[in-house]
Scaffold this active site. Sequence first.
Site, PDB file in Angstrom:
ATOM      1  NE  ARG A  58      -3.584  -2.179   2.796  1.00  0.00           N
ATOM      2  CZ  ARG A  58      -3.313  -3.307   3.451  1.00  0.00           C
ATOM      3  NH1 ARG A  58      -2.115  -3.455   4.022  1.00  0.00           N
ATOM      4  NH2 ARG A  58      -4.199  -4.269   3.538  1.00  0.00           N
TER       5      ARG A  58
ATOM      6  CE  LYS B 195      -6.520  -0.770   4.670  1.00  0.00           C
ATOM      7  NZ  LYS B 195      -7.845  -1.115   4.126  1.00  0.00           N
TER       8      LYS B 195
ATOM      9  CG  HIS C 103      -4.991   0.182  -3.959  1.00  0.00           C
ATOM     10  ND1 HIS C 103      -4.321   0.245  -2.758  1.00  0.00           N
ATOM     11  CD2 HIS C 103      -5.917  -0.805  -3.810  1.00  0.00           C
ATOM     12  CE1 HIS C 103      -4.831  -0.638  -1.922  1.00  0.00           C
ATOM     13  NE2 HIS C 103      -5.794  -1.297  -2.532  1.00  0.00           N
TER      14      HIS C 103
ATOM     15  NE  ARG D 296      -3.392  -4.036  -1.192  1.00  0.00           N
ATOM     16  CZ  ARG D 296      -2.647  -4.558  -0.228  1.00  0.00           C
ATOM     17  NH1 ARG D 296      -1.335  -4.467  -0.302  1.00  0.00           N
ATOM     18  NH2 ARG D 296      -3.199  -5.163   0.802  1.00  0.00           N
TER      19      ARG D 296
ATOM     20  CG  HIS E  69      -6.274  -8.881   1.725  1.00  0.00           C
ATOM     21  ND1 HIS E  69      -6.588  -9.444   0.509  1.00  0.00           N
ATOM     22  CD2 HIS E  69      -5.976  -7.587   1.460  1.00  0.00           C
ATOM     23  CE1 HIS E  69      -6.478  -8.537  -0.441  1.00  0.00           C
ATOM     24  NE2 HIS E  69      -6.106  -7.402   0.115  1.00  0.00           N
TER      25      HIS E  69
ATOM     26  CE1 TYR F  55      -6.992  -8.129  -6.756  1.00  0.00           C
ATOM     27  CE2 TYR F  55      -7.104  -8.918  -4.498  1.00  0.00           C
ATOM     28  CZ  TYR F  55      -6.813  -7.918  -5.406  1.00  0.00           C
ATOM     29  OH  TYR F  55      -6.357  -6.700  -4.965  1.00  0.00           O
TER      30      TYR F  55
END
Length: 412
Positions: free
Chosen positions: A262, A286, A357, A360, A383, A392
């Site tokens: 990110r 995150k 992004h 990614r 994630h 995806y």
Amino acid sequence: MKYVVSDQIVLMRPPQGPAAAFIRPFASWMSEQGYAFASLRQRIRIVAGFSRWLGETAFCLGAIGSPQCAQYLQRRSREQRIANGDGVALSQFLEFLRRQGVTPAEKAPPCRLTPAERCIQGFERYLREERLLSRASLLNYVPFIREFLSERFGNGAVRLSRLRASDVTGFVQRRAPSLHRKRAKLLTAGLRSFLRYARYRGEIQADLAAAVPTVPNWSMPGIPRGIAPEQGRRLLGQADRTTAVGRRDYAILLLLARLGLRASEVVMLELEDIDWKGGCLSVCGKGGRRSQLPLPRDAGEAIVAYLRRGRPRSLCRRVLLTAHAPVRGFLGPSAISTLVRHALESAGIDAPTRGAHQFRHALASEMLRRGASLTQIGELLGHRSPETTKIYTKVDLSALRTLALPWPGGVR
């Protein structure tokens, strides 16, 4: 008699006044931040003049602040033209003196808060200290609450006990249609959090959080839009690695393309996060979660090239620094997205999006095509939930073809 400030700067006479002893340390401090010779020389001259004026006017160094800087500049303007950076130089000198403990921090003039702002301050404190939410969450929630309270109470007293379910639903119905779906979800999440806080404080009795409408959240509504593999290769191939900035930008592009980081993770990367012997990176994702990722050879070589022949000298521990003074780490992830946009424009590439992004998405899609599992992709991308990675599956055309029904009347 001349006075040597540094190996580059020499004053025609020794500095005078109460701040004279701090001019050399100030010059070193500014030099560490990457200021060029001409800019540094001008700053030292203005500070030396300021110190001399302080001595003439008998000001105590421990009591000076912005008013004295303004007075000096006004007096100096009568004798010569004030340059654009003179005021900034004095502000920087004051900041340096405060860091040295010589002058106290200036007290901001008391700000008279409206009842709504006082209420918002309490809510922010609750989110930060009791809910332990990040600064990003506060920045996402608080503007909506400010807007809600302003619409309902204006500048008058905030009596939350007077709130009704119709106030809540009406605000969301008026505001949400003009927002992107993700922003609308932040609006409702912030409003629910505020109403639960108000009930926790005893200012409302009814569970008004339950009255906040739900924003439609269809599972995986879009298709991930990643930069095409050939576009990615072209972008990296056209990167200018002959300059310091070019080497930095090339390293950033490789971190995005090879590891799918990110933009915020690239910004926060520090020198201690790189394990050169183990060939891996410690990435702060995150929620402050740390993950270990392998460092690809080409990305590692690009970082080494930047560190050796591009990174400015600085006390900052961030790996990637700004190119111009004051030299420091990037202020936020938007700087990385801006860098990507400029790189795409320079290469003449019409990518699906203009931000960071897309690398990614491209990495995840390529891994899926090469047979990686969703679990492996989710681990690399950091994630927290498998549901996030499921999007995806929409780009796995080989797997989707096995699910397609034969066209009625078509070829067998």
